[in-house]
Design an enzyme around this catalytic site. Structure first.
Site, PDB file in Angstrom:
ATOM      1  N   HIS A  74       0.939  -1.230  -0.090  1.00  0.00           N
ATOM      2  CA  HIS A  74      -0.090  -0.107   0.046  1.00  0.00           C
ATOM      3  C   HIS A  74       0.823   1.147   0.029  1.00  0.00           C
ATOM      4  O   HIS A  74       1.336   1.678   0.983  1.00  0.00           O
ATOM      5  CB  HIS A  74      -0.850   0.093   1.184  1.00  0.00           C
ATOM      6  CG  HIS A  74      -1.873   1.082   1.230  1.00  0.00           C
ATOM      7  ND1 HIS A  74      -3.071   1.032   1.911  1.00  0.00           N
ATOM      8  CD2 HIS A  74      -2.232   2.160   0.418  1.00  0.00           C
ATOM      9  CE1 HIS A  74      -3.830   2.040   1.972  1.00  0.00           C
ATOM     10  NE2 HIS A  74      -3.225   2.953   0.953  1.00  0.00           N
ATOM     11  N   ALA A 154      -9.065  11.084   2.841  1.00  0.00           N
ATOM     12  CA  ALA A 154      -8.566  11.880   1.891  1.00  0.00           C
ATOM     13  C   ALA A 154      -9.116  11.796   0.473  1.00  0.00           C
ATOM     14  O   ALA A 154      -8.592  12.659  -0.341  1.00  0.00           O
ATOM     15  CB  ALA A 154      -7.001  11.982   1.910  1.00  0.00           C
ATOM     16  N   HIS A 208     -12.024   1.725   4.171  1.00  0.00           N
ATOM     17  CA  HIS A 208     -12.973   2.977   4.135  1.00  0.00           C
ATOM     18  C   HIS A 208     -14.141   2.633   4.200  1.00  0.00           C
ATOM     19  O   HIS A 208     -15.205   2.889   3.532  1.00  0.00           O
ATOM     20  CB  HIS A 208     -12.547   3.682   2.760  1.00  0.00           C
ATOM     21  CG  HIS A 208     -11.054   4.514   2.766  1.00  0.00           C
ATOM     22  ND1 HIS A 208     -10.909   5.573   3.244  1.00  0.00           N
ATOM     23  CD2 HIS A 208      -9.922   3.696   2.355  1.00  0.00           C
ATOM     24  CE1 HIS A 208      -9.835   5.913   3.046  1.00  0.00           C
ATOM     25  NE2 HIS A 208      -8.893   4.808   2.719  1.00  0.00           N
ATOM     26  N   ASN A 232      -7.738   2.832  10.907  1.00  0.00           N
ATOM     27  CA  ASN A 232      -8.254   4.309  10.407  1.00  0.00           C
ATOM     28  C   ASN A 232      -9.197   4.069   9.261  1.00  0.00           C
ATOM     29  O   ASN A 232      -9.380   3.166   8.509  1.00  0.00           O
ATOM     30  CB  ASN A 232      -6.897   4.893   9.696  1.00  0.00           C
ATOM     31  CG  ASN A 232      -5.677   4.834  10.742  1.00  0.00           C
ATOM     32  OD1 ASN A 232      -4.637   4.306  10.718  1.00  0.00           O
ATOM     33  ND2 ASN A 232      -6.030   5.673  11.539  1.00  0.00           N
ATOM     34  N   GLY A 262       3.409   6.580  14.035  1.00  0.00           N
ATOM     35  CA  GLY A 262       3.246   7.566  15.243  1.00  0.00           C
ATOM     36  C   GLY A 262       2.446   8.437  15.263  1.00  0.00           C
ATOM     37  O   GLY A 262       2.019   9.160  16.418  1.00  0.00           O
ATOM     38  N   HIS A 264      -0.983   7.799  12.815  1.00  0.00           N
ATOM     39  CA  HIS A 264      -2.067   6.963  12.658  1.00  0.00           C
ATOM     40  C   HIS A 264      -2.469   6.217  13.741  1.00  0.00           C
ATOM     41  O   HIS A 264      -3.779   5.925  13.964  1.00  0.00           O
ATOM     42  CB  HIS A 264      -1.845   6.131  11.363  1.00  0.00           C
ATOM     43  CG  HIS A 264      -1.959   6.786  10.154  1.00  0.00           C
ATOM     44  ND1 HIS A 264      -0.946   7.591   9.461  1.00  0.00           N
ATOM     45  CD2 HIS A 264      -2.825   6.905   9.063  1.00  0.00           C
ATOM     46  CE1 HIS A 264      -1.196   8.082   8.548  1.00  0.00           C
ATOM     47  NE2 HIS A 264      -2.491   7.682   8.253  1.00  0.00           N
ATOM     48  N   ASP A 287       1.551   3.522   3.301  1.00  0.00           N
ATOM     49  CA  ASP A 287       0.538   4.289   2.843  1.00  0.00           C
ATOM     50  C   ASP A 287       1.065   5.668   2.543  1.00  0.00           C
ATOM     51  O   ASP A 287       0.505   6.832   2.614  1.00  0.00           O
ATOM     52  CB  ASP A 287      -0.662   4.492   3.807  1.00  0.00           C
ATOM     53  CG  ASP A 287      -1.815   5.096   3.357  1.00  0.00           C
ATOM     54  OD1 ASP A 287      -2.183   5.271   2.192  1.00  0.00           O
ATOM     55  OD2 ASP A 287      -2.698   5.634   4.164  1.00  0.00           O
ATOM     56  N   GLY A 323      -2.614   9.897   3.980  1.00  0.00           N
ATOM     57  CA  GLY A 323      -1.541   9.228   3.746  1.00  0.00           C
ATOM     58  C   GLY A 323      -0.567   9.333   4.683  1.00  0.00           C
ATOM     59  O   GLY A 323      -0.850  10.139   5.878  1.00  0.00           O
TER      60      GLY A 323
END
Length: 394
Positions: A74, A154, A208, A232, A262, A264, A287, A323
């Site tokens: 990713h 995003a 998502h 997330n 640190g 996310h 990401d 990201g």
């Protein structure tokens, strides 16, 4: 290391290349003091004690730790470049930036934009895979467009679509045989049918999403195999509504991505995921967006404007994470040095588990017969040298 292309020729003819005087993180014996022999781009043998004799070129590791090359399923960009602009040169630049920092295998993650733009981006990535100019690029991940508007992060809202098998078929066709994975919100109309139809062709990732736990379990029943950046862009864990987080952690069929920068995730959240799911079901992904490896400033994420401050990328004016500016090497180091995970577990979470998820059986471990994709780590667990198929990256 500032570049990302193989710099030296093939390993020594006949005898290969013998790496000695280092610490090897192996899947069976753990961390051992030993040697590793490379021939024809693959790990020929490895062991402890006196290294074998012969005509191999000798490489002194100087006590450094050797781990398998990092595998990142990713990644949106890095080194000032993105993978979704439709420009093959940008794809090559991003892949080179990650290769120089130890990511010897990666997928290009094409973010959600309008379908025509997505198809153009996918074709550009496919052309780079085909011509071999980014040797660490192994395929394409579609992050959408079948995502929840409520948990889009995003991603561009106007470009989101309900699951559409015809649109996914067009994206797969544009990928020219290089499509590897797709992220889908399983609660959307038609999502379950899409997952069932494509589960054998792609790694179907759940993400998502605003789904509940039952929906996640049903998606796994139909063939979903992974979870995009767990915690997330999904409902949080709640004691009466465990939601997708609990379903993902508890379901042995699902491999879960973690963005360990640190920002996310809190460190205790990572420890919890590790305690419950273990290293064989967790993958540390970057990401990454184009600002990875770059200075703070203004950048683009797909068609959105992003501000990077203190290494944290957010949509301009909203504070929404866009990201990361992470490399997998940094996630690895943080997993061991800050979170406190065992070194061998961090290796599985950055190499072996992702390689297995993607069906890449020829890499991801220090084992005879596998590709000699290697990362030498210094005393601070930072990449000191990278090898791709037995060739040093310079």
């Amino acid at each position: 290391m500032t570049a990302g292309r193989p710099a030296r020729g093939p390993d020594g003819a006949g005898g290969g290349r013998l790496l000695t005087g280092g610490r090897l993180v192996t899947p069976d014996a753990g961390v051992v003091e030993g040697w590793l022999l490379v021939r024809d781009g693959r790990i020929h043998s490895l062991g402890t004690g006196a290294p074998p004799g012969g005509s191999a070129d000798l490489v002194d590791l100087g006590g450094r730790t050797v781990v398998p090359g990092f595998v990142d399923p990713h990644c949106h960009g890095g080194a000032g470049h993105s993978v979704y602009t439709g420009d093959p040169a940008a794809v090559r630049g991003a892949a080179a930036g990650h290769l120089a920092r130890g990511t010897t295998t990666m997928l290009a993650s094409v973010a959600t934009v309008e379908p025509a733009a997505m198809e153009a981006a996918v074709r550009a990535v496919a052309s780079v895979v085909d011509d071999g100019s980014a040797p660490n690029l192994a395929g394409i991940h579609f992050e959408g467009p079948f995502l929840s508007p409520l948990r889009r992060g995003a991603q561009t809202r106007s470009a989101l679509r309900d699951p559409d098998p015809d649109l996914l078929a067009r994206l797969i066709d544009a990928a020219g045989g290089h499509a590897r994975s797709v992220t889908v919100a399983p609660e959307l109309p038609g999502a379950m049918e899409l997952i069932e139809r494509y589960a054998d062709a792609l790694v179907c990732c759940l993400g998502h999403t605003d789904a509940d736990a039952d929906r996640f379990t049903r998606a796994a029943d139909l063939g979903a195999r992974a979870v995009t950046h767990l915690f997330n862009a999904m409902p949080p864990l709640h004691h009466r509504e465990p939601g997708p987080v609990a379903a993902a952690l508890l379901d042995p069929r699902l491999v879960c991505e973690l963005v360990l920068d640190g920002h996310h995730l809190a460190d205790d959240t990572v420890r919890l995921a590790h305690r419950v799911a273990g290293p064989d079901r967790l993958v540390l992904v970057s990401d990454a967006m184009p600002a990875a490896g770059m200075a703070d400033g203004e950048y683009a994420f797909a068609d959105r404007e992003v501000t990077v401050s203190g290494g944290v990328a957010t949509l301009r004016g909203t504070g929404t994470l866009a990201g990361s500016t992470l490399f997998v090497a940094e996630a690895f180091r943080r997993a061991v040095s800050t979170v406190g995970l065992p070194l061998a577990d961090a290796v599985r979470m950055t190499s072996g588990t992702a390689a297995r998820l993607l069906g890449l059986r020829d890499r991801g471990e220090l084992r005879p017969g596998l590709r000699a994709d290697l990362v030498e780590l210094d005393a601070d667990l930072r990449p000191a040298r990278v090898w791709l198929g037995g060739v040093e990256v310079g």
